[in-house]
Design an enzyme around this catalytic site. Structure first.
Site, PDB file in Angstrom:
ATOM      1  N   SER A   1      26.573  49.793   4.890  1.00 42.59           N
ATOM      2  CA  SER A   1      26.961  50.042   3.507  1.00 42.59           C
ATOM      3  C   SER A   1      25.898  50.890   2.827  1.00 42.59           C
ATOM      4  O   SER A   1      24.885  51.232   3.429  1.00 42.59           O
ATOM      5  CB  SER A   1      27.128  48.723   2.755  1.00 42.59           C
ATOM      6  OG  SER A   1      25.848  48.189   2.480  1.00 42.59           O
ATOM      7  N   LYS A   2      26.129  51.188   1.570  1.00 39.44           N
ATOM      8  CA  LYS A   2      25.202  51.989   0.759  1.00 39.44           C
ATOM      9  C   LYS A   2      23.763  51.466   0.819  1.00 39.44           C
ATOM     10  O   LYS A   2      22.816  52.231   0.714  1.00 39.44           O
ATOM     11  CB  LYS A   2      25.676  52.005  -0.701  1.00 39.44           C
ATOM     12  CG  LYS A   2      26.730  53.053  -0.950  1.00 39.44           C
ATOM     13  CD  LYS A   2      26.093  54.396  -1.294  1.00 39.44           C
ATOM     14  CE  LYS A   2      26.855  55.527  -0.620  1.00 39.44           C
ATOM     15  NZ  LYS A   2      26.018  56.646  -0.246  1.00 39.44           N
ATOM     16  N   ARG A   3      23.642  50.131   0.946  1.00 36.23           N
ATOM     17  CA  ARG A   3      22.311  49.528   1.026  1.00 36.23           C
ATOM     18  C   ARG A   3      21.481  50.128   2.149  1.00 36.23           C
ATOM     19  O   ARG A   3      20.259  50.117   2.116  1.00 36.23           O
ATOM     20  CB  ARG A   3      22.428  48.027   1.295  1.00 36.23           C
ATOM     21  CG  ARG A   3      22.671  47.156   0.089  1.00 36.23           C
ATOM     22  CD  ARG A   3      22.572  45.693   0.468  1.00 36.23           C
ATOM     23  NE  ARG A   3      23.388  45.356   1.644  1.00 36.23           N
ATOM     24  CZ  ARG A   3      22.912  45.014   2.822  1.00 36.23           C
ATOM     25  NH1 ARG A   3      21.616  44.947   3.029  1.00 36.23           N
ATOM     26  NH2 ARG A   3      23.725  44.719   3.814  1.00 36.23           N
TER      27      ARG A   3
END
Ligand code: GLU
Ligand code: ZN
Length: 505
Positions: free
Chosen positions: A245-247
């Protein structure tokens, strides 16, 4: 044997997630390896949720990755076709109108959950009479169309990646919607119609679609169509093994492109997300290869086989991408690298290269450099071993092209603490000034040796003052290479600038 035909079927979202790009690549490699067709199908039936920019981004990104396709379709242009096949199912009694409201469906779901049953559509509207339908329509209700799912049928397939998979038709949520109340057919329906009409032989896609496959197989059977082979690619996880994910930082191809990764590198990196050549192939290769994880697109086409896709999750580790990018940046010939640079600056507002009669005007953030093409190429040659991304070309330019620079705080401190520094620099200046030969690495070394003898200084006390005088910094490129690159006149200019600054300080 039927000609292999595969498709990449992205929904336009505005950017291409690396998982999607991997799907595109594996389809492409499989098609090219098997001398088959690679088809691009834009799944843009959701007319409200996408715009033309998002569609453009798909073409643009595939083009940049050099994944050329043989045919292209847009689902938004095929509504008439889909309608024909919906009508067929309705006529055959294999599909029906459902008038349930959202509230009714929600209630159905809650009751099932209360009883501890998995939620499913009960088939409530299967047998509505024409009069009942008329009455519901008069209430202002708009129907969806559902497909009749048979009870207790085993739906099985031999997945080319995941192996044998099977579902019981009673456990897939009941009769599923194939046309929404706004008249737009849903993904699970149009994908089957299209894959059939487009003669797709292998459906290669992410494993998040496994739960859709039984529904699609039921539709193939209802139409009496041949079922293609399925290959579901492993999920991609972050380094911490949670869903990517973006993380985890950048997750779209566009972001990596903007950072200065090469398409060659991304292709190589994406290919290794779940694939590696089998041992036999690998042995053949290993003897010939400089590095076992570097593959060109041509090599990948030659080697790719779905049999070698690992069903276990793939881990997205960008340190590998860095390594691959560093490799390709070192290996590409300068003309190709330059072409990549010109492409790269197009996607960066803060970087620009303007070319006019062999003069280059280069803008990087707040800096402007003017140089000629030969010097620029030489600068790249001198520094490319330090680059991770194309942006680094510009980071290193400063040291090579700017003869005016500030002196770092720690460099000033070094000068204060080492009193013989200025003597070294002055001696060097005199020697350069009187130099009659062309300034080369060898000459530079010879001059430094002479200073060492004359002034009796050596090591850091000898080299550091020169480095500081020539760059203002305590670290950087190899000094002999830098000096050779600059040549006599620019070395003198830098030394004069430096000495003036020190006098004024
Ligand atoms: N539009 C779907 C997606 O982007 C395609 C899935 C498929 O390949 O069937 O996930
Ligand atoms: Zn209903």
């Amino acid at each position: 044997m039927k000609k292999v035909r595969v498709r990449f079927a992205p929904s336009p979202t505005g950017f291409m997630h690396v998982g999607n790009a991997r799907t595109a690549l594996f389809n492409y490699l499989f098609a090219r390896h098997n001398k088959g067709d690679f088809i691009l199908r834009i799944e843009d039936t959701d007319l409200e949720r996408h715009n033309e920019d998002a569609v453009k981004a798909i073409f643009e990104t595939l083009n940049w990755l050099t994944l050329d396709y043989d045919e292209v379709y847009r689902q938004s242009k095929r509504f008439d076709i889909y309608k024909k096949y919906v009508d067929y199912l309705l006529e055959k009694g294999l599909a029906y109108e459902c008038y349930c409201t959202k509230e009714e469906l929600e209630k159905m779901r809650e009751e099932q959950l209360k009883r501890g049953e998995p939620p499913r559509y009960t088939g409530k509207c299967r047998n509505l009479t024409p009069e009942e339908k008329e009455r519901l329509r008069k209430e202002g209700r708009k129907p969806v169309i559902r497909f009749k799912v048979p009870e207790n049928e085993i739906i099985a397939w031999d997945d080319l990646v995941k192996g044998h998979l099977e579902f019981n038709s009673s456990n897939i949520g009941g009769d599923f919607v194939i046309v929404r109340s706004n008249g737009i057919p849903v993904y699970n329906f149009v994908v089957v119609v299209d894959d059939h009409l487009m003669n797709i032989t292998h459906v290669i896609r992410g494993e998040d679609h496994i739960s859709n496959t039984p529904k699609q197989i039921l539709l193939y059977k209802a139409f009496g169509w041949e079922i293609p082979k399925f290959a579901h690619l492993p999920i991609i996880l972050g380094k911490d093994r949670s869903k990517l994910s973006k993380r985890h930082g950048s997750t779209s191809v566009e972001e990596f492109r903007k950072k200065g990764y090469l398409p060659e590198s991304l292709i190589n990196f994406l290919a290794l997300l779940g694939w590696y050549p089998n041992e036999e192939l690998y042995k053949k290769l290993a003897s010939k290869k400089e590095h076992v994880e570097i593959f060109t697109k041509e090599e990948l086409i030659e080697l790719f086989d779905l049999k070698d896709v690992n069903p276990a999750p793939a881990v997205f580790d960008t340190t590998k991408l860095d390594f691959i990018n560093e490799y390709f940046i070192r290996k590409l010939d300068l003309d190709t690298l330059y072409k990549h640079l010109l492409e790269f600056v197009k996607v960066r507002k803060d970087i620009d290269i303007k070319e006019e009669n062999n003069r280059l005007l280069i803008k990087y953030k707040n800096e402007i450099y003017e140089t000629d093409k030969d010097t620029f190429f030489k600068a790249i040659e001198l520094t490319r071993n330090y680059y991770t991304t194309l942006e680094d070309v510009f980071v290193y330019l400063k040291e090579l092209l700017k003869d005016e620079y500030e002196i770092d705080e720690n460099a000033l401190k070094f000068l204060r603490e080492n009193e013989d520094s200025l003597k070294v620099i002055n001696a060097f200046y005199e020697k350069i000034k009187n130099l009659e030969e062309v300034l080369s690495k060898e000459i530079f070394k010879k001059l430094v040796k002479e200073i060492q003898k004359e002034l009796k200084v050596k090591g850091k006390r000898l080299y550091m003052p020169l480095r500081i005088a020539l760059t203002g910094k305590m670290q950087g490129l190899e000094l002999d290479a830098l000096v050779e690159f600059l040549g006599k006149d620019r070395v003198l200019k830098r030394l004069e600038n430096f000495l003036r600054k020190v006098e004024n300080a």
